[in-house]
Design a protein around this motif. Sequence first.
Motif, short mmCIF file in Angstrom:
data_model
loop_
_atom_site.label_atom_id
_atom_site.label_comp_id
_atom_site.label_asym_id
_atom_site.label_seq_id
_atom_site.Cartn_x
_atom_site.Cartn_y
_atom_site.Cartn_z
N UNK A 1 0.84 -1.20 0.00
CA UNK A 1 0.00 0.00 0.00
C UNK A 1 0.88 1.25 0.00
N UNK A 2 1.94 1.23 0.81
CA UNK A 2 2.86 2.36 0.84
C UNK A 2 3.52 2.55 -0.53
N UNK A 3 3.89 1.42 -1.16
CA UNK A 3 4.52 1.49 -2.48
C UNK A 3 3.56 2.10 -3.49
N UNK A 4 2.30 1.72 -3.42
CA UNK A 4 1.28 2.27 -4.32
C UNK A 4 1.16 3.78 -4.12
N UNK A 5 1.14 4.21 -2.86
CA UNK A 5 1.06 5.63 -2.54
C UNK A 5 2.29 6.36 -3.07
N UNK A 6 3.47 5.78 -2.85
CA UNK A 6 4.70 6.41 -3.33
C UNK A 6 4.74 6.47 -4.85
N UNK A 7 4.24 5.43 -5.52
CA UNK A 7 4.19 5.44 -6.98
C UNK A 7 3.30 6.59 -7.47
N UNK A 8 2.17 6.77 -6.79
CA UNK A 8 1.27 7.87 -7.15
C UNK A 8 1.93 9.22 -6.93
N UNK A 9 2.64 9.36 -5.82
CA UNK A 9 3.33 10.62 -5.53
C UNK A 9 4.44 10.87 -6.55
N UNK A 10 5.15 9.82 -6.93
CA UNK A 10 6.22 9.96 -7.92
C UNK A 10 5.65 10.41 -9.26
N UNK A 11 4.53 9.84 -9.65
CA UNK A 11 3.89 10.23 -10.92
C UNK A 11 3.45 11.69 -10.86
N UNK B 1 4.75 14.02 -8.92
CA UNK B 1 5.96 14.84 -8.94
C UNK B 1 6.52 14.98 -10.35
N UNK B 2 6.49 13.90 -11.10
CA UNK B 2 6.97 13.94 -12.48
C UNK B 2 6.12 14.90 -13.31
N UNK B 3 4.82 14.85 -13.12
CA UNK B 3 3.92 15.75 -13.83
C UNK B 3 4.23 17.20 -13.47
N UNK B 4 4.48 17.46 -12.18
CA UNK B 4 4.82 18.83 -11.77
C UNK B 4 6.15 19.28 -12.38
N UNK B 5 7.12 18.37 -12.39
CA UNK B 5 8.42 18.71 -13.00
C UNK B 5 8.24 19.04 -14.48
N UNK B 6 7.42 18.27 -15.18
CA UNK B 6 7.17 18.54 -16.60
C UNK B 6 6.50 19.89 -16.79
N UNK B 7 5.56 20.22 -15.92
CA UNK B 7 4.88 21.52 -16.02
C UNK B 7 5.87 22.66 -15.77
N UNK B 8 6.74 22.47 -14.79
CA UNK B 8 7.75 23.50 -14.50
C UNK B 8 8.67 23.70 -15.70
N UNK B 9 9.09 22.60 -16.32
CA UNK B 9 9.95 22.71 -17.50
C UNK B 9 9.26 23.46 -18.62
N UNK B 10 7.96 23.19 -18.82
CA UNK B 10 7.21 23.89 -19.86
C UNK B 10 7.12 25.38 -19.55
N UNK B 11 6.86 25.70 -18.29
CA UNK B 11 6.77 27.11 -17.88
C UNK B 11 8.12 27.79 -18.09
#
Length: 144
Positions: free
Chosen positions: A76-86, A88-98
């Motif tokens: 369950x923790x791994x699933x939560x961390x996977x979701x957080x990682x995804x 975070x990756x989306x936020x990083x991509x948005x920051x790069x676009x900005x």
Amino acid sequence: MAQNRYKAIVAGQTYTIIGQESKQHMDMVTALVNEQLEEILSLSPAITPEKAAMLLAINAISDQLKKQEALMKLEKQQHTLDGQAAHNLELENRIKKIEAIEAEAKEIMRKNGKENVPIRNHVEAQQIVNENRKREIQKRAANK
């Protein structure tokens, strides 16, 4: 998978075990079972070997359930961390676009001789880029 036959000696009795585990694994299991049976018998000398075996089985199942609960919690923790990682990756991509839009806006401002004019935020940067693209499209349309 191939089935292996293993002869285990537990509490002086020989058992033939058929399974997929290696000999090394079964040697460790047999040694641990004998060790735990001896411990139970030493702590309760009046207990019969059959009752000691039953206590060992109960302890083993209890340990197994605890391990399964711990595994489920980790999954369950791994699933939560996977979701957080995804996320975070989306936020990083948005920051790069900005950042790319802001860099493009600064370049447009520089080309227009306005490099000293501050760009206050990414929305303003996007407006500069959009206006520049609009002008370029209008120029192309006028030249046709």
